[in-house]
Design a protein around this motif. Structure first.
Motif, short mmCIF file in Angstrom:
data_model
loop_
_atom_site.label_atom_id
_atom_site.label_comp_id
_atom_site.label_asym_id
_atom_site.label_seq_id
_atom_site.Cartn_x
_atom_site.Cartn_y
_atom_site.Cartn_z
N ASN A 74 0.85 -1.15 0.02
CA ASN A 74 0.13 -0.02 0.09
C ASN A 74 0.94 1.34 0.03
O ASN A 74 0.66 2.26 -0.78
CB ASN A 74 -1.08 0.02 1.30
CG ASN A 74 -2.12 -0.64 0.96
OD1 ASN A 74 -3.24 0.16 0.56
ND2 ASN A 74 -2.22 -2.11 1.06
N PHE A 75 1.87 1.28 0.92
CA PHE A 75 2.80 2.39 0.90
C PHE A 75 3.50 2.46 -0.36
O PHE A 75 3.73 3.62 -0.79
CB PHE A 75 3.89 2.12 1.94
CG PHE A 75 3.08 2.18 3.37
CD1 PHE A 75 1.94 2.85 3.60
CD2 PHE A 75 3.84 2.05 4.69
CE1 PHE A 75 1.15 2.86 4.81
CE2 PHE A 75 3.50 2.15 5.64
CZ PHE A 75 2.16 2.62 5.92
N LEU B 223 7.31 5.74 10.70
CA LEU B 223 6.16 6.74 10.56
C LEU B 223 5.05 5.65 11.11
O LEU B 223 3.80 6.30 12.03
CB LEU B 223 5.62 6.66 9.01
CG LEU B 223 4.32 7.58 8.51
CD1 LEU B 223 4.63 8.95 9.13
CD2 LEU B 223 4.26 7.38 7.30
N LEU B 224 5.04 4.45 11.20
CA LEU B 224 4.13 3.64 11.79
C LEU B 224 4.39 3.68 13.46
O LEU B 224 3.53 3.85 14.07
CB LEU B 224 4.51 2.06 11.63
CG LEU B 224 4.01 1.44 10.20
CD1 LEU B 224 4.57 0.14 9.96
CD2 LEU B 224 2.64 1.69 9.97
N GLU C 237 -7.00 0.33 12.69
CA GLU C 237 -5.46 0.23 12.38
C GLU C 237 -5.36 0.54 11.13
O GLU C 237 -4.50 1.29 10.30
CB GLU C 237 -4.98 -1.23 12.60
CG GLU C 237 -4.74 -1.64 13.86
CD GLU C 237 -4.67 -2.96 14.34
OE1 GLU C 237 -4.27 -3.47 15.33
OE2 GLU C 237 -5.12 -3.97 13.28
N LYS C 238 -6.39 0.26 10.36
CA LYS C 238 -6.65 0.42 8.59
C LYS C 238 -6.51 1.92 8.51
O LYS C 238 -6.03 2.87 7.72
CB LYS C 238 -7.99 -0.03 8.12
CG LYS C 238 -7.84 -1.39 7.87
CD LYS C 238 -9.12 -1.92 6.89
CE LYS C 238 -8.92 -3.44 6.83
NZ LYS C 238 -10.18 -4.08 6.50
N GLN C 239 -7.53 2.88 9.52
CA GLN C 239 -7.46 4.18 9.54
C GLN C 239 -6.18 4.76 9.51
O GLN C 239 -5.72 6.01 8.76
CB GLN C 239 -8.53 4.93 10.28
CG GLN C 239 -9.76 4.79 10.07
CD GLN C 239 -10.80 5.32 11.20
OE1 GLN C 239 -10.38 5.11 12.32
NE2 GLN C 239 -11.90 6.00 10.80
N LEU D 175 -3.80 6.87 6.67
CA LEU D 175 -3.15 8.22 7.11
C LEU D 175 -1.78 8.02 6.82
O LEU D 175 -1.32 9.11 6.22
CB LEU D 175 -3.23 8.57 8.53
CG LEU D 175 -2.73 9.98 9.13
CD1 LEU D 175 -3.32 11.07 8.28
CD2 LEU D 175 -3.03 10.11 10.59
N ALA D 176 -1.01 6.93 7.01
CA ALA D 176 0.37 6.97 7.03
C ALA D 176 0.84 6.88 5.54
O ALA D 176 1.47 7.64 4.96
CB ALA D 176 0.90 5.79 7.59
#
Ligand SMILES: Nc1ncnc2c1ncn2[C@@H]1O[C@H](COP(=O)(O)OP(=O)(O)O)[C@@H](O)[C@H]1O
Ligand SMILES: [Mg+2]
Lengths: 256, 253
Positions: free
Chosen positions: B104-105, B129-130, B151-153, B157-158
């Motif tokens: 995803n990142f 970042l996490l 956690e998904k939220q 955001l990250a």
């Protein structure tokens, strides 16, 4: 040597359908009505087509051939539309143009570059070849649009997430585009893999039955397989490339 | 000035009921400014148009009339892709792309740098970042379907923060968090603002959040702005009856 079928032979052939209908009644499958209607339609449709083609073959005029091709196109587009759960804007022109380019280009290569028929509209070649590529492309395109439309609807949130992360609309649906083309191509690829082993194609069977040497029939069949693959691929790629755009504005946002 | 809304209206795209006239508007004649460097909160009951307002800011949708300016220039004058790089958006319901958190990142940054960043360096940046968002480092390699909504939220955001936007649009980012996590989340948000020099526009339901974050607020009711100004002022001295009711309603929650 060709053994010609008489109408009497065909009527005896109806016995086969009677067996099927009898089994349906005996097993309470309730298929007898559909079987009956289907059998009648097969008879009427094919006899009608046979006579129409006979006329077209005998007048040997370019306009008669073009008229038949246009009719075939109209029926193909109509059939595709009938199978869609969803509609998008410009669907009819997009289907028509994709099919025309896909089948037209393939027809051109097969009939004029490879077989080199004379005259260019020679109905004996143009019509059956177009029939085969159009029929297969029609099925492919119908599958491709259905997959494209339903996935774009289902994955709307994922697509918007990608857009928010800087993807263009094309990038945001790239996996859907390939899945739609795959859906269109799978039947064709399957038949490329198994032709001759699991099934004998109808065209080849027909040629052999009507007296052509199996070697000649097989060569034609190879060409037929290749041209179907090309035509389905071209039509469905063109279709999805145009089709997905109907869902987005030029600013990479969903149309409302 | 970060954003200027000039008589912005948006109607419901599908008009099913012909009878209702006012209800056709999702947003009606919005006229306000959003300053840089001050958190901007969007308050209002559900269905009042808050999400739609955020989506206008990164052009996931466009107004039917009126104009939105971003840093003095019409939003429509920017290249949309560039705009979405500068303005990050974290949706109300976090949507994860298939695969791991890391993939995803990677998706988020692939369009930014022509050459993908060095693998290890990038993973370090992601882990940092996490940690910053109170998520354990090994999360980076988790499949996203294993994560909870909260956690998904934070992953969402990250994912947006990695793109180093100058503005971030947050749509009720704490809706799936409990009180403690919410509090920590807001602290993080405040840190982010300072450290990354981030402009923030955030939709929220909660009066606590509004108090902690401060800044300016807009109260939307039925698609219209009924109140605007510093959050503290709106809270202490609501100008309209409807805002009073809304604030009391928030207190009940
Ligand atoms: N694409 C759309 N089509 C139809 N109605 C919409 C659409 N987007 C939002 N709405 C309607 O607009 C109103 C405001 O929605 P929204 O912006 O999500 O409000 P909020 O975030 O404040 O709950 C709702 O009534 C919603 O149903
Ligand atoms: Mg909302």
């Amino acid at each position: 040597m060709i053994i010609e079928l008489s109408y009497i032979d065909l009527f005896i052939g109806i016995g086969l359908i009677v067996i099927a209908i009898g089994l349906s009644i005996y097993s309470r499958l309730q298929l007898e009505k559909d079987l009956f209607v289907g059998a009648v339609r097969t008879f009427v449709q094919l006899i009608a087509v046979g006579y129409v083609l006979n006329i077209v073959f005998s007048i040997e005029a370019w306009y008669a051939v073009i008229a038949v091709l246009l009719l075939m196109f109209g029926i193909a587009v109509h059939t595709i539309l009938g199978r869609q759960r969803y509609r998008f804007k410009n669907m009819i022109p997009i289907i028509t143009v994709s099919l025309m380019i896909g089948t037209g280009l393939t027809l051109f290569i097969v009939v004029y570059v490879i077989i080199q028929v004379e005259p260019w509209y020679s109905p004996q070649y143009v019509i059956p070849i177009m029939g085969m590529i159009l029929g297969n492309s029609m099925n492919g395109v119908a599958l491709a649009i259905d997959r494209l439309s339903s996935e774009i609807r289902e994955k709307r949130e994922i697509i918007e997430t990608r857009l928010s992360l800087g993807a263009t609309s094309r990038e945001a649906v790239s996996d859907i585009i390939s899945s739609a083309v795959r859906a269109a191509m799978i039947p064709t690829i399957n038949s490329l893999m198994t032709v001759g082993i699991v099934s004998l194609p109808g065209m080849m069977t027909g040629q052999i039955l009507s007296g052509t040497s199996p070697i000649i029939a097989v060569k034609y069949q190879i060409l037929v397989m290749y041209m179907i693959a090309a035509s389905v691929m071209i039509s469905s790629v063109l279709l999805v490339q145009r089709g997905y755009k109907q869902y987005f504005t030029a600013h990479h946002q969903f149309k409302e | 000035m970060l954003f200027q809304f000039r008589h912005v209206s948006k109607k419901k795209p599908v008009e099913t009921q012909k009878s209702s006239t006012v209800r056709e508007y999702i947003l009606h004649d919005l006229l306000f400014n959003i300053n840089a460097h001050v958190p901007q909160l969007i308050l209002g009951p559900s269905g009042s148009g808050k999400t739609t307002l955020l989506r206008l800011c990164n052009r996931l949708t466009d107004p039917d009339s009126g104009e939105i300016l971003f840093r003095g220039q019409a939003l429509t004058a920017y290249d949309v892709i560039e705009l979405r790089t500068r303005i990050g958006y974290v949706a109300q319901v976090p949507v994860m792309l298939d695969g791991s958190v890391l993939s995803n990142f990677k998706y988020a940054i692939q369009k930014l740098n022509k050459n993908l960043p060095n693998g290890e360096e990038f993973e370090e940046e992601c882990k940092e970042l996490l940690r910053f968002l109170n998520l354990p480092e090994p999360f980076l390699y988790y499949e996203t379907d294993r994560l909870s909504v909260g956690e998904k939220q934070r992953v969402a955001l990250a994912r947006t923060l990695l793109r180093k936007p100058e503005v971030i649009l947050l749509d009720e980012p704490t809706s799936a968090l409990d009180r403690t996590s919410t509090f920590r989340f807001l602290e993080t948000i405040n840190k982010l603002r300072d450290e990354m020099n981030l402009n923030m526009i955030m939709v929220t339901h909660s009066i606590d959040q509004a108090k902690i974050l401060g800044g300016n607020g807009i109260v939307l009711v039925g698609g219209s702005v009924v109140e605007q100004g510093p959050v503290a002022e709106i809270m202490n001295n609501p100008q309209t009856e409807i805002t009073k009711q809304f604030i009391e309603g928030m207190l009940d929650n």
